[in-house]
Design a protein around this motif. Sequence first.
Motif, mmCIF file in Angstrom:
data_model
loop_
_atom_site.group_PDB
_atom_site.id
_atom_site.type_symbol
_atom_site.label_atom_id
_atom_site.label_comp_id
_atom_site.label_asym_id
_atom_site.label_seq_id
_atom_site.Cartn_x
_atom_site.Cartn_y
_atom_site.Cartn_z
ATOM 1 N N ARG A 241 6.203 11.371 8.231
ATOM 2 C CA ARG A 241 5.494 10.363 7.449
ATOM 3 C C ARG A 241 4.967 9.290 8.382
ATOM 4 N N VAL A 243 3.503 5.462 8.336
ATOM 5 C CA VAL A 243 3.397 4.271 7.492
ATOM 6 C C VAL A 243 2.748 3.147 8.289
ATOM 7 N N ALA A 244 2.105 2.279 7.568
ATOM 8 C CA ALA A 244 1.475 1.120 8.202
ATOM 9 C C ALA A 244 1.554 -0.048 7.231
ATOM 10 N N GLY A 245 1.611 -1.224 7.803
ATOM 11 C CA GLY A 245 1.569 -2.411 6.970
ATOM 12 C C GLY A 245 2.895 -3.081 6.760
ATOM 13 N N CYS A 246 3.957 -2.482 7.247
ATOM 14 C CA CYS A 246 5.251 -3.100 7.055
ATOM 15 C C CYS A 246 6.209 -2.583 8.133
ATOM 16 N N PRO A 248 9.054 -0.846 9.615
ATOM 17 C CA PRO A 248 9.857 0.212 8.999
ATOM 18 C C PRO A 248 11.343 -0.132 8.881
ATOM 19 N N MET A 251 13.947 -4.160 5.041
ATOM 20 C CA MET A 251 14.506 -3.626 3.812
ATOM 21 C C MET A 251 13.592 -3.829 2.616
ATOM 22 N N CYS A 253 10.349 -3.430 2.525
ATOM 23 C CA CYS A 253 9.128 -2.627 2.545
ATOM 24 C C CYS A 253 9.195 -1.487 1.533
ATOM 25 N N THR A 254 8.104 -1.263 0.870
ATOM 26 C CA THR A 254 7.994 -0.096 0.001
ATOM 27 C C THR A 254 6.586 0.457 0.117
ATOM 28 N N LEU A 255 6.412 1.633 -0.403
ATOM 29 C CA LEU A 255 5.097 2.268 -0.360
ATOM 30 C C LEU A 255 4.575 2.470 -1.767
ATOM 31 N N ASP A 258 6.038 5.270 -3.860
ATOM 32 C CA ASP A 258 7.396 5.204 -4.381
ATOM 33 C C ASP A 258 7.324 4.691 -5.818
ATOM 34 N N LYS A 260 9.322 3.813 -7.970
ATOM 35 C CA LYS A 260 10.206 2.732 -8.403
ATOM 36 C C LYS A 260 9.725 1.361 -7.948
ATOM 37 N N ASP A 261 8.772 1.339 -7.061
ATOM 38 C CA ASP A 261 8.445 0.070 -6.429
ATOM 39 C C ASP A 261 6.978 -0.315 -6.583
ATOM 40 N N GLY A 268 2.843 -1.030 1.562
ATOM 41 C CA GLY A 268 2.214 -0.593 2.796
ATOM 42 C C GLY A 268 1.242 0.542 2.529
ATOM 43 N N ASP A 269 0.955 1.268 3.573
ATOM 44 C CA ASP A 269 0.054 2.407 3.480
ATOM 45 C C ASP A 269 0.765 3.578 4.144
ATOM 46 N N TRP B 40 20.091 -1.175 4.666
ATOM 47 C CA TRP B 40 19.021 -0.793 3.740
ATOM 48 C C TRP B 40 19.404 -1.247 2.351
ATOM 49 N N TYR B 103 12.486 2.907 3.759
ATOM 50 C CA TYR B 103 11.036 2.777 3.657
ATOM 51 C C TYR B 103 10.314 4.033 4.136
ATOM 52 N N LEU B 104 10.730 4.541 5.273
ATOM 53 C CA LEU B 104 10.027 5.689 5.839
ATOM 54 C C LEU B 104 10.337 6.989 5.104
#
Lengths: 322, 107
Positions: A241, A243-246, A248, A251, A253-255, A258, A260-261, A268-269, B40, B103-104
């Motif tokens: 995966r 990811v960008a924008g947060c 990693p 705690m 950070c979400t995408l 997801d 749930k979020d 992020g992206d 986390w 997150y990842l």
Amino acid sequence: MLTKLEYLSVVLFFVGCGSKTNSNKPDVGVSHDASAVADSLGTSDVPAPSDSRRDSAGPPDGVADGESPREDLPSAPVEAAREAPTLRDLAADDLVHQDRPAEDGPGDVPAFDLVTPSDQTGRDRAPEGAVADAAVADVVDVAADVPPEAAREVPPFAVDGSLASFCSGDIARMVVNGIESRPAVRGIYYLLSCCAAGAISVATATFIEPIAVGWLDWGMAHTASPVTFDLANLPDGFTVRVVAGCDPQDMSCTLPCDPKDTGSTNLGDGYDSGFTGVLAIARTPEGYDTSLCLHVEEPAGSPHPILHSLDLYAPHVLVSHH
Amino acid sequence: MEAQPLPHEECPQDGGQSGSLDASCDVARLEDAVSRAAGWRCEANGLSEALTYAVVIDCEGRAIDLLGPMFPEGKRQAWLDSLANDRRACFAGQSVQFTCKIYLFPP
């Protein structure tokens, strides 16, 4: 009728001419050859391999060096054909743990010793000696000199196609949304219940958003021994995966993907698929030695908010549990 | 929330619930504690299978063990020590499961 002396003189004359002719043959040298091939392909702006080696010790972020960010990408076929085993070769072994001797030899200096956080000051330049070593390692197969211990820790890493010249040398490099940079690279170790996992996090002054590439091996089935993955054909149970924008490790950070979020303000992206390139992973006493060569870009008609395209080369990043 | 009775624990009927030290039966506080240990965000009703923990509560409501990946050594005991004064009578004699969001690697 020639006398013996005259005959010998004639023979010596022709032998001498032959030698002289041979010595006048163009060098089958790396840069000349590459230019000729580039010309024949109509890509005369393709830099010769010597240029790419210069790039390894090239300018820091923000210094154009007279080249547009992606100019060196198309040179891939020229170098790949000569220097590296093809990706197809690796793909054939795809899920096979590769304990065979590594392609690179002891002369390689791990990149995590060379890459420093600075993009603007030139401190991310490799020491000259290290670059010289890298240049030699690029063209000389020294696998026979690799001690067995090293062979276990350094999986074969070679890329075919358009990424071949981009993903060479000992210095991390990145082209994100068309802008080239020399990122600082950091390995992240994940202690999980289910799997082996790690990530490579990159930061650069030319792109404000943090970027990370994570890998997860469910059940640790694939990474028990050194292995190289074709990112376009990942095996079941192994995920990658981007990811960008947060950060990693943040705690919060979400995408967006997801479910749930979706209400989070810290989205992020990310990409879960569409990759090309290779990822090599080898377990070490400290964690994992990982090398990454990755390309991903947003699909046509499906733009991403942060990361539109990414080329990332990160050689020998230590993902350490310390 | 997934709370399993401990197979080896046979707590008395009022197992710890009458204790004056009962700090809270609020699972959110335990979630915060587990998240602190894991690094986390962990939830008792989480979906992820990538990172799971179980907090073992004895009959008196004390957290006596944290099962799951923990690094470095010594961190587990320090975490337990930080909860030594709390009693969670609602969970007495049970192990409470938590899953953590990474997150990842989302679920």
